[in-house]
Scaffold this active site. Structure first.
Site, short mmCIF file in Angstrom:
data_model
loop_
_atom_site.label_atom_id
_atom_site.label_comp_id
_atom_site.label_asym_id
_atom_site.label_seq_id
_atom_site.Cartn_x
_atom_site.Cartn_y
_atom_site.Cartn_z
N ASP A 138 -9.37 0.33 7.48
CA ASP A 138 -9.62 1.28 8.57
C ASP A 138 -10.90 1.00 9.34
O ASP A 138 -11.89 1.73 9.21
CB ASP A 138 -9.63 2.70 8.01
CG ASP A 138 -8.28 3.08 7.43
OD1 ASP A 138 -7.29 2.37 7.71
OD2 ASP A 138 -8.22 4.07 6.69
N ASP B 269 -0.12 -0.02 1.10
CA ASP B 269 -1.35 0.69 1.48
C ASP B 269 -1.78 1.57 0.31
O ASP B 269 -1.01 1.78 -0.64
CB ASP B 269 -1.03 1.55 2.72
CG ASP B 269 -2.25 2.23 3.30
OD1 ASP B 269 -3.38 1.73 3.10
OD2 ASP B 269 -2.08 3.26 4.00
N GLU C 23 -5.61 0.91 -3.84
CA GLU C 23 -6.88 0.64 -4.56
C GLU C 23 -6.83 1.13 -6.00
O GLU C 23 -7.47 0.52 -6.84
CB GLU C 23 -8.05 1.30 -3.81
CG GLU C 23 -8.31 0.68 -2.44
CD GLU C 23 -7.26 1.03 -1.40
OE1 GLU C 23 -6.65 2.09 -1.54
OE2 GLU C 23 -7.03 0.23 -0.48
#
Ligand code: MIG
Length: 809
Positions: free
Chosen positions: A485, A408, A411
């Site tokens: 999300d 997670d 990015e």
């Protein structure tokens, strides 16, 4: 934030950017065929490399620097490059590059490229290469009003991206996932251009910095451009959209087969807070007889969010917990973020500093960013040695019996104003240093690559599972992706379909949304409807945010629990079919979850159809996507389709109205297709060579042949790479009073073979009186029984054949 009229200030409106471009490459000054392969066109202000990669893939690279470089990013498979014979012909106006299956015309006065396919059809024409004042190189190509655009990875909005404008910049978007959002977590700068009257083609812009795609500003043309680095793109030719997707995936790589447990049902929550809660959760699944293969541990399992640790108070005995779950056949997947806590007493931080593994600025300072653990350093995954180190750290998990990791925040997401790493970080990039701005979109994928390779080394032949939030082209080789999300909104249930369909068309077949929605609060009805749809997505996980209403399958009482249970069980029932689609994706790169467009490209009704989808070619899923709705229109494409619930048969090419009370998902099976089902009363049916499989066929009325296949292997090791698998092909055909099935093994290499192959044909239109089985013209024996009430016939084929032909009359 509230917007005012200032948002539509006239100065903010941009004209067609083509008028604003200051730079063009100019006219061609010299052209030559290169010894290394490819053709170089020198122009007044640059040079253009045209390199045939395969007969159907042609690379175009604009070079503004002095030296010629064939280098690609790490996303491109180097083994696809082959030597393609070609000829360079000069005419007065242009240079012609003649290749076996295509030809390119490069106009002398402006260096524009026209591409023709094998049939001499003009596939694509440049309007021109350009650059803005700030050195963003771009390419504008001609377009037609009625063209459709697919792919572009993980984007909001509908299936067809014509008229849209997007950026590629991996971003942690907690909110909002709306059509206006131009970037999400995964960036795949690839699209398919499709027009009913023309040959389709694909373009892959291989640049992991920020790139932009504009299909909005003009009807006659579109453009794509890079913010930094080179304009380096690949033209992909083909006769069909399938060809394009498959060739694109040969260029960026295909997925390995996942372990069976990774394609079962996953349960997650931010966070299951203690080992007792996790153990209780696992037992609840068993008590309630709801199958589950994996439970995810979100950030609270860690000791103050240090990756590669367990919290000693919440999770004092992780090994014991994992063993207890393993006995139930449930695996733990732990979250791992890239940020390593700045803490001199912490092993991974120390090692990272001592060995110089963390990202640094040009000036030599470490880059620190704030994430969950507070101030953190970030490994430089662009360097092989550092990936190796990161992979090795996972021994901490694998020694505890963990086979799956969830990446997670990669990015990377950072709690600062730019939301990511500083752009002046200089990545080492295996000897070719580049700024973060130039490599941003690669960071997350390289983290997953490191993770997958580490796990692979440690799991002694077992297949790992990696789930990632961020990715770039080629991410499918390393990890599955979930779509980040989303919220418990009906709109997000609906949007998850085109999003995952376009990911599939962009080479990433293994994807899915958080079922039930991540943020906000699920309602009972939403969870039921989302579970019905979600079990047919390639990746199937229920996940929700901290402080939201619980959304485990039983969270809303008995009625909803029963619905969730039956649909999660249905996923396991169809698992052998779904697994066969994974095999197909592994072999050909084609998606598991498919838009109708992929299979029925001649049907103009399906070009933006994305409130329903296919799984492979034979299941058509039309979920309910709105509250208080008990019926919907379903478009059935050409062919014959059977309602899974009623057995009713429909001739396709039209809309029908499907009845859908809360407990019913409109589901259709292609008549004549042979669909492997796993039949089991077990709480959690296991997909492996010993699973009880029954092949189910709904009889068709037409004479046409329908082909299907069934793939199986041990569903856990890499032995399939050595040929240890079975691949069985079926072909059915139906007449008025008879039918036949051809069954033949393309591969039959598993050491343990089943005694028999069971096939059930449902909804027969005649009463059978004779079944004949032939093996290579020799009459064999085949048991059968007919149930007149359900009009179904069951066959038991002794499994010693390579090829059998069965006739029923
Ligand atoms: O929201 O680790 O998308 O799935 O539960 C901040 C906590 C960080 C974002 C992920 C989400 C996960 C959450 N994470």
């Amino acid at each position: 934030m509230m917007k005012t009229s200032e948002n539509i200030h006239p100065d903010k409106q941009q004209g067609l950017d083509i008028e604003e471009k200051l730079w063009t490459p100019g006219a061609i000054t010299a052209a030559k065929a290169l010894e290394e392969g490819g053709y170089l066109f020198e122009t007044e202000r640059a040079a253009i490399l045209l390199q045939p990669v395969t007969e159907q893939i042609i690379r175009v690279k604009l070079m503004t620097a002095q030296e010629l470089s064939f280098k690609t990013t790490i996303a491109v498979q180097q083994d696809v490059f082959c030597s393609v014979e070609g000829e360079l012909v000069e005419t007065e106006e242009a240079y012609h590059v003649k290749l076996p299956a295509a030809s390119a015309v490069i106009h002398k006065h402006n260096a524009c490229v026209d591409l023709y396919n094998q049939d001499g059809e003009l596939v694509s024409s440049d309007v021109g290469l350009y650059s803005s004042a700030r050195g963003k190189y771009g390419c504008r190509k001609q377009n037609e009003k009625d063209s459709h655009i697919y792919g572009l990875g993980e984007k909001t909005s509908f299936l067809d991206k014509a008229g849209e404008k997007y950026d590629m910049w991996n971003s942690d978007v907690f909110d909002p996932h709306v059509p206006e959002i131009e970037c999400l977590y995964v960036s795949i700068p690839f699209f398919i251009h499709f027009n009913y009257d023309k040959a389709p083609y694909g373009i892959f812009l291989d640049n992991p910095g920020r790139t932009s795609f504009d299909f909005r500003s003009s009807e006659e043309s579109y453009s794509f451009e890079v913010q930094s680095g080179e304009l380096d793109y690949y033209f992909i030719l083909g006769n069909t959209v399938k060809d394009i997707v498959s060739r694109y995936s040969s260029l960026t790589g295909r997925m390995d087969l996942p372990p069976a447990w990774a394609i079962g049902y996953h349960q997650s929550r931010y966070s299951y807070m203690s080992q007792d809660e996790v153990i209780a959760l696992a037992h609840t699944f068993k008590e309630k007889q709801i199958p589950v293969d994996a439970i995810h541990l979100d950030i609270h399992y860690m000791d103050e969010y240090r990756v590669f640790t367990f919290d000693p108070i919440r999770f004092p005995q992780p090994r014991k917990m994992i063993e207890e779950l393993n006995e139930l056949g449930i695996r733990i997947v732990t979250i791992v973020d890239p940020g390593v806590k700045k803490d001199p007493d912490y092993k991974q931080y120390q090692a990272g500093i001592l060995n110089d593994y963390f990202c640094k600025k040009l000036e030599g300072d470490l880059f620190f960013g704030d994430v969950w653990p507070g101030t953190s350093a970030f490994p430089d995954f662009t360097e092989e040695e550092i990936r190796q180190w990161w992979g090795e750290q996972h021994q901490y998990y694998t020694e505890l019996g963990i086979h799956g990791i969830w990446n997670d925040m990669n990015e990377p997401a950072v709690f600062n104003t730019t939301k990511t790493m500083d752009l002046d970080v200089v990545h080492r990039n295996d000897g070719d240093p580049k700024t973060h701005g130039e490599l941003h979109n690669l960071y997350g994928m390289l983290m997953s690559m490191a993770t997958q390779q580490g796990l692979k080394q440690q799991l002694s032949g077992n297949r790992p599972f990696v789930l990632t939030r961020a990715g770039y082209a080629g991410v499918q080789k390393y990890a599955a992706t979930w779509t980040g999300d989303n919220r418990s909104f009906w709109e997000h249930l609906a949007m998850s379909i085109p999003m995952v369909l376009n990911l599939g068309l962009s080479g990433q077949p293994f994807a899915g949304p958080d079922i039930g929605g991540f943020a906000h609060h699920a309602s009972p009805e939403l969870l039921a409807r989302w579970t019905q749809a979600g079990v047919f997505f390639p990746y199937c996980r229920n996940h929700s945010v901290i402080d939201s209403i619980r959304q485990e399958p039983w969270a809303f009482g008995e009625e909803i629990e029963a619905i969730c249970q039956s649909y999660i069980r249905m996923r396991y029932q169809f698992l052998p079919y779904i697994y066969t689609q994974f095999y197909e994706a592994h072999k050909t790169g084609l998606p598991i979850m498919r838009p109708l467009l992929l299979e029925y490209a001649d049907d103009r009704n399906v070009y933006n159809l994305c409130d329903q989808f296919l799984v492979g070619t034979d299941l058509l899923v039309a979920p309910i996507l709105r509250p208080s709705t008990t019926a919907r229109a379903v478009y059935l494409p050409e062919g014959e389709w059977v309602d899974y619930w009623s057995g009713e048969r429909y001739e396709g090419g039209k809309n029908i109205l499907a009845d859908a009370p809360l407990e019913r998902l409109p589901l259709y099976i292609r008549a004549g297709a042979v669909v492997p089902n796993m039949i089991s009363d077990a709480w959690k049916p296991q997909l492996n060579e010993e699973a009880a499989i029954k092949h189910i066929v709904y009889a068709a009325t037409k004479g046409s042949q329908i082909k299907s296949q069934w793939y199986e292997d041990d569903a856990n090791t890499y032995d399939y790479e050595q040929g240890s698998y079975n691949l069985l092909q079926f072909s059915t055909s139906f007449e008025q009073n008879s039918m036949s099935i051809d069954v033949s093994y393309v591969a039959k290499n598993l050491t343990k073979q089943r005694e028999s192959i069971k096939v059930e044909i449902k909804e027969l239109l005649f009463t059978p009186s004779q079944v004949m089985m032939y093996e290579h013209d020799v009459v064999g024996q085949c048991e059968w029984s007919y149930n007149a009430e359900t009009r179904s016939i069951e066959l038991v084929l002794p499994n010693h054949f390579d090829h059998a032909h069965i006739t029923i009359s």
